[in-house]
Design an enzyme around this catalytic site. Structure first.
Site, short mmCIF file in Angstrom:
data_model
loop_
_atom_site.label_atom_id
_atom_site.label_comp_id
_atom_site.label_asym_id
_atom_site.label_seq_id
_atom_site.Cartn_x
_atom_site.Cartn_y
_atom_site.Cartn_z
N HIS A 145 30.47 42.56 28.98
CA HIS A 145 29.45 42.66 27.92
C HIS A 145 28.14 43.23 28.45
O HIS A 145 27.47 44.02 27.79
CB HIS A 145 29.24 41.25 27.34
CG HIS A 145 28.19 41.15 26.29
ND1 HIS A 145 26.95 40.62 26.53
CD2 HIS A 145 28.20 41.51 24.99
CE1 HIS A 145 26.23 40.67 25.41
NE2 HIS A 145 26.96 41.20 24.47
N SER A 161 30.72 41.87 19.70
CA SER A 161 30.93 42.52 21.00
C SER A 161 32.06 41.85 21.77
O SER A 161 32.93 42.51 22.33
CB SER A 161 29.65 42.46 21.84
OG SER A 161 28.59 43.11 21.19
N ARG A 170 31.71 38.21 29.84
CA ARG A 170 30.25 38.37 29.83
C ARG A 170 29.81 39.47 30.79
O ARG A 170 28.85 40.19 30.51
CB ARG A 170 29.54 37.04 30.13
CG ARG A 170 28.01 37.13 29.99
CD ARG A 170 27.35 35.81 29.65
NE ARG A 170 27.78 35.30 28.37
CZ ARG A 170 27.29 35.69 27.19
NH1 ARG A 170 26.32 36.57 27.12
NH2 ARG A 170 27.76 35.20 26.07
#
Lengths: 208, 208
Positions: free
Chosen positions: B41, B15, B38
């Site tokens: 994500h 990812s 993040r």
């Protein structure tokens, strides 16, 4: 830039008015509108007006399940915590998440799968009507599709809104073909907050 | 549409690679990059590459605070639940949320404010270094700004990522001028998931 003077009790109402204004000319089914608006309210992301997909008659079926006191099984503790408990309890339902359970970790390790997939196996053991709400792990939706096909579980509703980049888009397309009632956010976007928002929009239809 | 064959342990890595590829030519400060990635994500929303703002030297200051065992105070139980506890505990820190506390409901009622604002008052009583993470309520940021100016609290870091339509944009602009180290998602977007993701990105810098 000045703060607007809005009473705490009126913030949600004012937010929903702004969302309705900005949705503008987009024509949305009134039955689905409160769900779409609540997801936009929780994300400030108008993409969901386009990406949220509903199977035929799903809202009515979901409300029937909630009235029967369905158990909502989530794939994250965040989603579980985000679901409105007073409302759900009023309907005789409950929300559970098995992600932190020791037997789930063990099942996942044995099977070489994710804990989220193992959670779906544990969901097969829940008694009574079940709603599955997936806000994080596409592997949960993929495993759920298999379990439904094996006849091991028959959810009243699947909320399929995992978020991310690996197999997320694909998992949503799969679950839309499984033959169970669904509310799915097509594409990469979604999340535990979105899963909880959809649950809450349904709960509020019955309790507010 | 075929599922990619990615091992559970490799999903996050893959990812992050996809996110890095799609960020493409955008130049980002390496220190901030893992935080921005993040958040993307957790949201699948690349807007955050543009909207996340960092005060000077904030990452270093945040890591110092975490090393000292800071308490993270969140404005939602969802954010609190989403923070990586094994990592935080390793650093001697903890995460707390006062939203469901009876005395907070009482303070809010008396003051005619929101419970989130009352939570910030309770945060003034926390001993040791404090990080404030706001993923939901702009009223928490507005009250925090006042409390800092009154000298009642001096957070090591404020994560200002409430989401919504009423005073959200404004509250973020206010907290960026308060004079405390900040990570803020300008605009309407944010959320408990984003608040937790920022906390976790910082925690992982020290524990992974």
């Amino acid at each position: 830039m000045e703060l607007q003077n809005v009473l705490p009790a009126d913030i949600e109402k004012r937010s929903m008015e702004i969302i309705a204004e900005e949705l503008g000319e987009i024509q949305l089914d009134p039955e689905k509108l409160s769900i779409i608006k609540r997801v936009i309210h929780t994300s400030a992301d108008f993409d969901y007006a386009r990406t949220l997909h509903f199977s035929n008659g799903v809202v009515e079926k979901a409300l029937e399940a909630l009235k029967k006191g369905a158990t909502i099984v989530t794939d994250t503790n965040m989603a579980c915590v985000g679901i409105n408990k007073p409302g759900l309890n009023k309907l005789g339902g409950k929300a559970v998440c098995f992600m932190a359970d020791a037997d789930v970790a063990e099942r996942a390790k044995e099977a070489g799968s994710t804990r989220a997939a193992a959670c779906m196996e544990k969901a097969c053991e829940v008694e009574g009507p079940v709603i599955i709400a997936v806000g994080n792990a596409p592997t949960a939706l993929v495993r759920l599709d298999e379990l439904v096909k094996e006849g091991r579980i028959k959810p009243e509703l699947v909320i399929g809104v995992p978020v991310g980049f690996v197999n997320v888009v694909e998992s949503k397309e799969i679950i839309m073909k499984t033959g169970i009632p669904y509310i799915v956010a097509r594409g990469r976007k979604g999340g535990s907050n979105v899963a909880a928002a959809i649950c809450n929009a349904l709960i509020y239809k019955l309790t507010r």
